[in-house]
Write an enzyme that holds these catalytic residues in place. Structure first.
Site, PDB file in Angstrom:
ATOM      1  N   GLU A   1       1.781  -2.116   2.342  1.00  0.00           N
ATOM      2  CA  GLU A   1       1.992  -2.907   1.110  1.00  0.00           C
ATOM      3  C   GLU A   1       1.302  -1.903   0.134  1.00  0.00           C
ATOM      4  O   GLU A   1       1.854  -2.100  -1.137  1.00  0.00           O
ATOM      5  CB  GLU A   1       1.198  -4.163   1.138  1.00  0.00           C
ATOM      6  CG  GLU A   1       1.957  -5.234   1.837  1.00  0.00           C
ATOM      7  CD  GLU A   1       3.081  -5.510   1.466  1.00  0.00           C
ATOM      8  OE1 GLU A   1       3.385  -5.510   0.366  1.00  0.00           O
ATOM      9  OE2 GLU A   1       4.053  -5.940   2.390  1.00  0.00           O
TER      10      GLU A   1
ATOM     11  N   GLN B   1       5.994   0.248  -6.037  1.00  0.00           N
ATOM     12  CA  GLN B   1       6.695   1.258  -6.667  1.00  0.00           C
ATOM     13  C   GLN B   1       7.285   2.335  -5.873  1.00  0.00           C
ATOM     14  O   GLN B   1       7.777   3.508  -6.261  1.00  0.00           O
ATOM     15  CB  GLN B   1       5.769   2.107  -7.725  1.00  0.00           C
ATOM     16  CG  GLN B   1       4.739   1.302  -8.254  1.00  0.00           C
ATOM     17  CD  GLN B   1       5.387   0.400  -9.653  1.00  0.00           C
ATOM     18  OE1 GLN B   1       6.403   0.827  -9.930  1.00  0.00           O
ATOM     19  NE2 GLN B   1       4.425  -0.367 -10.274  1.00  0.00           N
TER      20      GLN B   1
ATOM     21  N   GLY C   1       3.144   9.200  -5.378  1.00  0.00           N
ATOM     22  CA  GLY C   1       3.074   8.893  -6.958  1.00  0.00           C
ATOM     23  C   GLY C   1       1.839   7.993  -7.007  1.00  0.00           C
ATOM     24  O   GLY C   1       1.224   7.376  -5.851  1.00  0.00           O
TER      25      GLY C   1
ATOM     26  N   TYR D   1      -1.718  -9.331  -5.676  1.00  0.00           N
ATOM     27  CA  TYR D   1      -0.506  -8.965  -4.789  1.00  0.00           C
ATOM     28  C   TYR D   1      -0.557  -8.500  -3.414  1.00  0.00           C
ATOM     29  O   TYR D   1      -0.124  -9.206  -2.403  1.00  0.00           O
ATOM     30  CB  TYR D   1       0.785  -8.055  -5.433  1.00  0.00           C
ATOM     31  CG  TYR D   1       1.740  -7.562  -4.542  1.00  0.00           C
ATOM     32  CD1 TYR D   1       2.926  -8.910  -4.331  1.00  0.00           C
ATOM     33  CD2 TYR D   1       1.655  -6.701  -3.635  1.00  0.00           C
ATOM     34  CE1 TYR D   1       3.815  -8.451  -3.448  1.00  0.00           C
ATOM     35  CE2 TYR D   1       2.669  -6.378  -2.568  1.00  0.00           C
ATOM     36  CZ  TYR D   1       3.721  -7.421  -2.519  1.00  0.00           C
ATOM     37  OH  TYR D   1       4.606  -7.118  -1.351  1.00  0.00           O
TER      38      TYR D   1
ATOM     39  N   ASP E   1       6.393 -10.192  -6.110  1.00  0.00           N
ATOM     40  CA  ASP E   1       6.257  -9.048  -6.582  1.00  0.00           C
ATOM     41  C   ASP E   1       7.615  -8.981  -7.477  1.00  0.00           C
ATOM     42  O   ASP E   1       8.237  -9.871  -7.657  1.00  0.00           O
ATOM     43  CB  ASP E   1       6.306  -7.883  -5.458  1.00  0.00           C
ATOM     44  CG  ASP E   1       7.838  -7.901  -4.638  1.00  0.00           C
ATOM     45  OD1 ASP E   1       8.505  -8.804  -4.797  1.00  0.00           O
ATOM     46  OD2 ASP E   1       7.659  -7.210  -3.721  1.00  0.00           O
TER      47      ASP E   1
END
Ligand code: SF4
Length: 356
Positions: free
Chosen positions: A46, A51, A90, A129, A147
């Protein structure tokens, strides 16, 4: 059609679809298998998937779980090793938060994840989340896992006309109807982890952002957006201001042994704690003074988009003959191949440009 009246049929239809069509993912226990997934693997997946696509995250997940098979292993890892292994995913703040969470589980909870949403949320570095997703998927708790995918599905099922981000509370409330039922104590069934994953799958493979394949959708019978004839119009969005653009210079210094000079970035701020190329500031008018005197070559520029701004990095390259001019404390001389695999994407692109 009033989708709110159809909570139970929608839930039943989506779970039946999930039983037949669930994606096979390395961190997932297939539906119908009476084994709860390992909370460490659920949590790690998760964190990585925020993203990031499943296809992009999967090799990282495999590498992390091979190298650090338990949360205690990850907690004991060196920061720099974890950050290097994270390079390319990232959003590096997530990696730092992940380490904080792992260390808290290892040192404060005996290596065992708390099994409630509230307990998970109390861990450092774990947001609402992730806490809801782990509570639901790993522990079968009735947590509302919301999400961007779930927001989109809810906005479409109910044809919500309020644009994002203002619609978020409403979308969350609608998503909760499927978890807790419409009235307190009105729980449709106990398959909470499967429900969360079924919604994720629906958003990822059927109710996609630009081109939902409504002809294959198991809940089309209740979808108000489909009834409008323009399902992809939802969720409505408030127009964003354009991202600001910044400029900077990246310095690719190589030595005679084929190594490249990397610099550790400050712990705080963008890409904090990561290795990168030495750069100027990133602003409207960056300082273009090179870090050392050398025969610098203009190697072109690269573009990179961060969440809050776009960056144009002009790349300058030089072979440094006299290393005495480069303070050893400031740089880490690293073999080029190693640098290419360890650097965050923005610096890898700049290094490739500087080598070209
Ligand atoms: Fe999404 Fe289409 Fe299904 Fe509606 S019918 S939930 S828009 S895929």
């Amino acid at each position: 059609m009033a989708a709110a009246d159809q909570i139970a049929p929608v839930r039943a239809a989506l779970l039946a679809w999930y039983d037949a069509e669930a994606r096979t993912l390395p961190w997932r226990t297939p539906p119908g298998v009476d084994v709860r997934p390992d909370p460490y693997r659920v949590w790690l997946s998760e964190v990585m998937l925020q993203q990031t696509t499943t296809a992009h995250a999967a090799p990282y997940f495999a590498a992390f779980t091979a190298r650090w098979p338990t949360v205690a292993d990850l907690a004991a890892a060196e920061d720099a090793d974890v950050m290097a292994a994270w390079a390319g995913l990232g959003y590096y703040a997530r990696a730092r938060n992940m380490l904080k969470g792992a260390r808290s589980v290892a040192s404060d909870h005996g290596g065992v994840f708390p099994d409630t949403e509230a307990g998970l949320l109390a861990l450092p570095g774990i947001g609402p989340y992730t806490a809801a997703a782990v509570a639901s998927i790993a522990f079968g708790r009735a947590a509302n896992v919301v999400d961007g995918n779930v927001e989109r599905v809810m906005a479409r099922l109910f044809a919500v006309e309020t644009p994002l981000p203002a619609a978020r509370p409403e979308l969350r409330r609608l998503a909760a109807l499927f978890v807790t039922g419409e009235r307190p104590g009105d729980r449709p069934d106990e398959r909470h982890g499967d429900w969360a994953q079924a919604l994720m799958d629906l958003g990822a493979v059927v109710c996609r952002p630009k081109s939902p394949t409504c002809g294959r959708c198991p809940v089309a019978f209740a979808c108000r957006a489909l009834a409008t004839g323009e399902p992809a119009r939802y969720p409505l969005k408030t127009k964003k201001a354009d991202r600001p653009r910044r400029r900077g210079l990246a310095w690719v210094m190589r030595d005679a042994a084929g190594r490249v000079a990397l610099a550790r970035r400050p712990d705080r701020g963008l890409l904090g704690g990561m290795l990168g190329l030495p750069t100027s500031d990133w602003s409207d008018a960056p300082d273009d003074a090179p870090p050392v005197a050398a025969d610098w070559r203009e190697a072109g520029a690269i573009e990179h988009v961060f969440t809050h701004f776009s960056l144009t990095l002009d790349v300058r390259a030089a072979v440094i003959g006299d290393l005495a001019g480069v303070a050893a404390d400031d740089v880490v001389w690293t073999p080029v191949e190693e640098a290419l695999s360890a650097l965050p994407t923005v610096f890898r692109k700049a290094l490739e440009r500087g080598l070209g």
